[in-house]
Design a protein around this motif. Structure first.
Motif, PDB file in Angstrom:
ATOM      1  N   THR A 279      36.630  40.084 -16.388  1.00  0.00           N
ATOM      2  CA  THR A 279      36.989  41.310 -15.654  1.00  0.00           C
ATOM      3  C   THR A 279      35.736  41.909 -15.011  1.00  0.00           C
ATOM      4  O   THR A 279      35.521  43.125 -15.039  1.00  0.00           O
ATOM      5  N   LEU A 280      34.906  41.052 -14.435  1.00  0.00           N
ATOM      6  CA  LEU A 280      33.594  41.460 -13.958  1.00  0.00           C
ATOM      7  C   LEU A 280      33.660  42.483 -12.827  1.00  0.00           C
ATOM      8  O   LEU A 280      32.745  43.293 -12.652  1.00  0.00           O
ATOM      9  N   ASP A 281      34.740  42.456 -12.062  1.00  0.00           N
ATOM     10  CA  ASP A 281      34.858  43.402 -10.952  1.00  0.00           C
ATOM     11  C   ASP A 281      34.854  44.859 -11.447  1.00  0.00           C
ATOM     12  O   ASP A 281      34.487  45.776 -10.708  1.00  0.00           O
ATOM     13  N   LEU A 282      35.242  45.058 -12.704  1.00  0.00           N
ATOM     14  CA  LEU A 282      35.284  46.412 -13.251  1.00  0.00           C
ATOM     15  C   LEU A 282      33.882  46.989 -13.485  1.00  0.00           C
ATOM     16  O   LEU A 282      33.731  48.201 -13.644  1.00  0.00           O
ATOM     17  N   LYS A 283      32.889  46.117 -13.507  1.00  0.00           N
ATOM     18  CA  LYS A 283      31.516  46.605 -13.724  1.00  0.00           C
ATOM     19  C   LYS A 283      31.119  47.629 -12.666  1.00  0.00           C
ATOM     20  O   LYS A 283      30.412  48.598 -12.954  1.00  0.00           O
ATOM     21  N   LYS A 284      31.593  47.421 -11.438  1.00  0.00           N
ATOM     22  CA  LYS A 284      31.199  48.299 -10.343  1.00  0.00           C
ATOM     23  C   LYS A 284      31.657  49.734 -10.576  1.00  0.00           C
ATOM     24  O   LYS A 284      31.032  50.692 -10.094  1.00  0.00           O
ATOM     25  N   LYS A 285      32.736  49.927 -11.332  1.00  0.00           N
ATOM     26  CA  LYS A 285      33.178  51.285 -11.643  1.00  0.00           C
ATOM     27  C   LYS A 285      32.113  52.037 -12.434  1.00  0.00           C
ATOM     28  O   LYS A 285      31.983  53.259 -12.324  1.00  0.00           O
ATOM     29  N   ASN A 286      31.341  51.289 -13.248  1.00  0.00           N
ATOM     30  CA  ASN A 286      30.256  51.910 -14.002  1.00  0.00           C
ATOM     31  C   ASN A 286      29.140  52.385 -13.075  1.00  0.00           C
ATOM     32  O   ASN A 286      28.534  53.434 -13.304  1.00  0.00           O
ATOM     33  N   LYS A 287      28.881  51.610 -12.020  1.00  0.00           N
ATOM     34  CA  LYS A 287      27.860  52.029 -11.071  1.00  0.00           C
ATOM     35  C   LYS A 287      28.275  53.310 -10.357  1.00  0.00           C
ATOM     36  O   LYS A 287      27.478  54.264 -10.270  1.00  0.00           O
ATOM     37  N   TYR A 288      29.490  53.337  -9.875  1.00  0.00           N
ATOM     38  CA  TYR A 288      29.939  54.517  -9.132  1.00  0.00           C
ATOM     39  C   TYR A 288      29.946  55.764 -10.019  1.00  0.00           C
ATOM     40  O   TYR A 288      29.554  56.858  -9.591  1.00  0.00           O
TER      41      TYR A 288
ATOM     42  N   TYR B   7      22.538  50.486 -18.547  1.00  0.00           N
ATOM     43  CA  TYR B   7      22.675  49.034 -18.709  1.00  0.00           C
ATOM     44  C   TYR B   7      23.934  48.528 -18.005  1.00  0.00           C
ATOM     45  O   TYR B   7      23.938  47.459 -17.380  1.00  0.00           O
ATOM     46  N   ALA B   8      25.026  49.274 -18.122  1.00  0.00           N
ATOM     47  CA  ALA B   8      26.294  48.837 -17.541  1.00  0.00           C
ATOM     48  C   ALA B   8      26.383  49.139 -16.054  1.00  0.00           C
ATOM     49  O   ALA B   8      27.015  48.390 -15.300  1.00  0.00           O
ATOM     50  N   GLY B   9      25.745  50.224 -15.591  1.00  0.00           N
ATOM     51  CA  GLY B   9      25.936  50.669 -14.220  1.00  0.00           C
ATOM     52  C   GLY B   9      24.947  50.121 -13.213  1.00  0.00           C
ATOM     53  O   GLY B   9      25.255  50.027 -12.018  1.00  0.00           O
ATOM     54  N   ALA B  10      23.748  49.766 -13.660  1.00  0.00           N
ATOM     55  CA  ALA B  10      22.741  49.255 -12.727  1.00  0.00           C
ATOM     56  C   ALA B  10      23.079  47.831 -12.292  1.00  0.00           C
ATOM     57  O   ALA B  10      23.774  47.090 -12.995  1.00  0.00           O
ATOM     58  N   ASP B  11      22.574  47.452 -11.132  1.00  0.00           N
ATOM     59  CA  ASP B  11      22.681  46.064 -10.669  1.00  0.00           C
ATOM     60  C   ASP B  11      21.478  45.239 -11.109  1.00  0.00           C
ATOM     61  O   ASP B  11      21.608  44.057 -11.441  1.00  0.00           O
TER      62      ASP B  11
ATOM     63  N   TYR C 138      31.319  53.913 -19.012  1.00  0.00           N
ATOM     64  CA  TYR C 138      32.438  54.527 -18.296  1.00  0.00           C
ATOM     65  C   TYR C 138      33.678  53.632 -18.277  1.00  0.00           C
ATOM     66  O   TYR C 138      34.803  54.108 -18.357  1.00  0.00           O
ATOM     67  N   GLN C 139      33.454  52.322 -18.117  1.00  0.00           N
ATOM     68  CA  GLN C 139      34.564  51.384 -17.963  1.00  0.00           C
ATOM     69  C   GLN C 139      34.194  50.078 -18.665  1.00  0.00           C
ATOM     70  O   GLN C 139      33.186  49.468 -18.355  1.00  0.00           O
ATOM     71  N   ASN C 140      34.995  49.676 -19.634  1.00  0.00           N
ATOM     72  CA  ASN C 140      34.731  48.397 -20.307  1.00  0.00           C
ATOM     73  C   ASN C 140      35.053  47.230 -19.381  1.00  0.00           C
ATOM     74  O   ASN C 140      35.936  47.317 -18.520  1.00  0.00           O
ATOM     75  N   TYR C 141      34.318  46.137 -19.564  1.00  0.00           N
ATOM     76  CA  TYR C 141      34.508  44.950 -18.721  1.00  0.00           C
ATOM     77  C   TYR C 141      33.918  43.741 -19.441  1.00  0.00           C
ATOM     78  O   TYR C 141      33.196  43.873 -20.448  1.00  0.00           O
TER      79      TYR C 141
END
Length: 488
Positions: free
Chosen positions: A271-280, A365-369, A264-267
């Protein structure tokens, strides 16, 4: 080509992106590219299954099969975005079917494949220094080179490396298969191909290859024990001097959160904070509440090997911890039904996706914690390496390749790149998850550093490819200098 470059034929029943059921295809689609980058002349041979529509006709020739002839048709293509040639072994009778495996004539199909590969080589004017054979489907190639082709000048100096990707799958068939592959009764004894009253293609590869390897150092040791040896541990102990372990790699160009078009969102690390956009976004797509709660992911074949009974045993307790759970996988009906029932029980916390969807896999892979891999055994595993690449922290059982790639996090020293546990017990698995959740919830800065350390881990194929080249040279030395024969 440089003077020290090798000519390598990589033979596999499945190769990504053409045909895939598991990690073997990923290895077969990635390792040859790394070998090519290192300057070697590497080519791939695989069956042309019905689903593969590409491939330009090259030639055809007869293949002798149990007193009759079949036609081997060679089509040629390339791995997309790369110049590694792929020879597609085509035959309507054996390969034009829905699906890849699971047919009653598997012995005949892969006997044809092995014969067609060897017969192809002089036809395409390619004399490899080494043939890299993968799993039981290719087990007859080392056997043929040391029997039928042993004195043929074209084949005499071709060495073999036999890679075991999963010892559980061996290609075991009735005794009459010996006639099918053109061998006499003298081969039906425990020192050769006989295996508890049947014929074993995996055993043929282990017995006759110049050098053997498996896909992690720990698994190479484990398969020499009765617990993990699948009744071949005695033979593997006999050949222990020729048995090596090399951890698989992943394609760092393809598996890159900074450029992956599927997420959903490259990071990246910066730019690690952008990872959370993948979770949402993943929560929204899965129909889960969109909130900053720990999201646990798993992408797996739904089979007993993968430790799914441990997940089932702790699931109620997991849900009581206030987490969300996303699964993607397919396999045995028992597990598909089990997880479907859990989804109905926890509709606001669990999303179960049966089947395989490559794009959704990348989104998980990108969205999970946290990524779960509580395997009963695991020859190497690729998912834990991919999850590291995406900053998703793995919780794994300390076996096989999982033990070789994941270092248990130490809260005091801040070292490690994931969380692991040893006993195959629900309590040990749950405790490892709780340790991960504690850091995630209570020490966010430590968790961030853990994510960065995970993303900095190097499990690229370039590293592993160099180790394979060393094994190729060992195989060539053994074949050419000692003319090794375990069975004559």
């Amino acid at each position: 080509m440089a003077a020290d470059s090798l000519r390598i034929l990589f033979v596999s029943a499945e190769v990504a992106p053409f045909a895939k059921t598991g990690g073997l295809a990923d290895v077969a689609g990635s390792l040859p590219k790394a070998l090519k980058r290192a300057g070697h002349d590497v080519r791939i041979a695989m069956p042309r299954y019905k689903q593969i529509t590409e491939g330009e006709y090259l030639l055809d020739y007869p293949v002798e099969m149990d007193h009759h002839l079949e036609t081997g048709i060679i089509r040629k293509t390339m791995i997309r975005g790369n110049d590694v040639p792929v020879y597609l072994i085509d035959n309507y009778k054996y390969f034009y079917r829905d699906g890849i495996y699971g047919f009653p004539d598997e012995a005949e199909r892969y006997n044809f494949f092995c014969k067609a590969v060897l017969n192809m080589l002089p036809q395409v004017d390619f004399q490899p220094d080494v043939i890299h054979c993968n799993d039981w489907h290719c087990g007859l190639i080392p056997l043929s080179l040391q029997t039928k082709y042993a004195e043929d000048p074209f084949y005499r100096r071709i060495a073999t490396l036999f890679s075991i990707h999963n010892l559980q799958y061996q290609g075991i068939f009735p005794k009459n298969v010996l006639r099918l592959i053109g061998l006499g009764e003298e081969f039906f004894n425990p020192e050769r191909l006989e295996f508890y009253g049947q014929v074993n293609f995996m055993k043929a590869g282990i017995l006759y290859a110049d050098v053997i390897n498996t896909v992690s150092n720990k698994y190479a040791l484990e398969i020499q024990t009765p617990e993990f040896g699948e009744r071949l541990d005695g033979l593997l102990r006999k050949r222990s001097q020729d048995l090596y372990g090399i951890v698989n790699g992943i394609d760092y160009e393809e598996m890159n959160p900074e450029t992956d078009p599927s997420i959903y969102q490259n990071y990246g690390i910066k730019t690690l904070d952008l990872k959370k956009k993948n979770k949402y976004a993943l929560q929204k797509e899965m129909g889960l509440p969109v909130e900053d709660t720990p999201l646990l992911g798993i992408i797996t074949r739904l089979v007993g090997q993968k430790g799914l009974d441990l997940i089932a045993d702790v699931f109620d307790q997991l849900m009581s911890l206030g987490v969300q759970f996303v699964l993607l996988g397919s396999g045995e009906d028992y597990y598909q039904k089990l997880f479907s029932e859990l989804k109905m029980k926890y509709q606001q916390q669990a999303a179960i996706n049966l089947g395989f969807n490559a794009e959704l896999a990348q989104k998980i892979y990108a969205g999970a914690d946290v990524f779960l891999m509580p395997s009963r055994f695991e020859p190497c595993g690729l998912s834990q390496m991919i999850s590291l690449r995406y900053g998703t922290i793995p919780v794994v059982r300390e076996v096989g390749g999982l033990a070789d790639t994941i270092t248990n996090y130490n809260e005091q020293t801040g070292t490690g790149n994931g969380f692991s546990f040893k006993p195959y017990e629900p309590g040990a698995f749950l405790e490892a998850i709780k340790r991960a959740l504690k850091i995630y919830r209570q020490q966010p800065e430590q968790w961030r550093r853990l994510m960065i350390r995970a993303m900095q881990s190097d499990f690229s194929w370039d590293r592993s490819a160099g180790e394979y080249v060393k094994l190729y040279r060992k195989a060539m030395e053994k074949n050419q200098n000692t003319r090794y024969r375990m069975v004559v």
